[in-house]
Design an enzyme around this catalytic site. Structure first.
Site, PDB file in Angstrom:
ATOM      1  N   LYS A   2      -7.939   3.596  -4.311  1.00  0.00           N
ATOM      2  CA  LYS A   2      -7.041   4.382  -5.164  1.00  0.00           C
ATOM      3  C   LYS A   2      -7.472   4.195  -6.612  1.00  0.00           C
ATOM      4  CE  LYS A   2      -2.021   5.066  -5.107  1.00  0.00           C
ATOM      5  NZ  LYS A   2      -0.766   4.333  -4.854  1.00  0.00           N
TER       6      LYS A   2
HETATM    7  C1  E4P Z   1       2.042   6.477  -4.833  1.00  0.00           C
HETATM    8  O1  E4P Z   1       0.956   6.272  -4.381  1.00  0.00           O
HETATM    9  C2  E4P Z   1       2.789   5.505  -5.633  1.00  0.00           C
HETATM   10  O2  E4P Z   1       2.561   4.237  -5.090  1.00  0.00           O
HETATM   11  C3  E4P Z   1       4.283   5.742  -5.579  1.00  0.00           C
HETATM   12  O3  E4P Z   1       4.605   6.840  -4.786  1.00  0.00           O
HETATM   13  C4  E4P Z   1       4.966   5.728  -6.896  1.00  0.00           C
HETATM   14  O4  E4P Z   1       6.347   5.916  -6.691  1.00  0.00           O
HETATM   15  P1  E4P Z   1       7.417   5.602  -7.839  1.00  0.00           P
HETATM   16  O5  E4P Z   1       7.262   6.637  -8.911  1.00  0.00           O
HETATM   17  O6  E4P Z   1       8.747   5.706  -7.149  1.00  0.00           O
HETATM   18  O7  E4P Z   1       7.105   4.211  -8.337  1.00  0.00           O
END
Ligand code: E4P
Length: 217
Positions: free
Chosen positions: A83
């Site tokens: 990622k």
């Molecule tokens: C996605 O890959 C992120 O880890 C996640 O969805 C972020 O979510 P949040 O905005 O609720 O922290």
């Protein structure tokens, strides 16, 4: 639509996986902090449970360092998706690592233009953050629909991974918008089973059943 679980909580992942609800997992530095675990150890454990893509996020800010971190994370298991943030260095990293055959999830996407760049850099997944756009009074779901339209217009292969999903309603909206994947915390996935009329109907059935005086077992 594929279901990814947005957590580094191994017990929660295992519980949903046993029900067939887990097509993959996403983690991020905040979720690793919340788990209290070492990133390599917890990611390895998640990959031993889940066969689908498991996103593990780099934390460097320059492409050279991101590439090195990405290679190390990818070595944890064959189902790791590296990622990377949607920055210029993240896009360079995406191009290099996808060229080496690794899955890459480009995260922190907030615009169609960013999604186009990620697709051109060879991203396996693009992660538009729905909830964080809603947080600042923009329409996160509209972005999912817009990226769907643009990707379809040009037959981009990158999968739309709707992220920052905060409610069961978000999940159904993503499905209607044509997201390929959504990632949500375990409590949101469980909340999808709830409906006030289900509770009301079950309550009535239980009351009527008691009046029959019968037993099945
Ligand atoms: C996605 O890959 C992120 O880890 C996640 O969805 C972020 O979510 P949040 O905005 O609720 O922290």
């Amino acid at each position: 639509m594929k279901f990814f679980v947005d957590t580094a909580d191994v017990a929660a992942i295992a519980e949903l996986n046993d029900l067939g609800m887990v097509d993959g997992v996403t983690t991020n530095p905040s979720l690793i902090l919340k788990s209290g675990r070492d990133i390599i150890e917890v990611t390895k454990e998640i990959c031993s449970i889940v066969s689908g893509p498991v996103s593990a996020e780099v934390v460097a800010l320059t492409s050279d360092e991101m590439i090195a971190e990405g290679r190390k994370l990818a070595a944890i298991a064959p189902n790791i998706a590296v990622k990377v943030p949607l920055t210029w260095d993240g896009l360079k990293t995406c191009k290099v690592l996808s060229g080496e055959g690794f899955m890459v999830n480009v995260t922190l996407c907030f615009s169609v233009n960013q999604a186009i760049l990620a697709a051109k850099a060879g991203a396996t997944f693009i992660s538009p953050f729905v909830g964080r756009l809603d947080d600042i009074n923009l329409d996160g779901m509209e972005l999912i629909g817009d990226i769907r339209q643009v990707y379809d217009n040009y037959a981009f292969k990158t999968q739309i991974l709707a992220a920052s999903i905060r409610s069961a309603n978000h999940v159904s909206q993503c499905a209607l918008m044509g997201a390929d994947v959504m990632t949500a915390p375990p409590n949101v996935i469980k909340a999808m089973a709830s409906h006030v009329l289900t509770d009301k109907g079950l309550d009535q059935f239980m009351k009527d059943w008691a009046k029959t005086g019968q037993k099945i077992l």
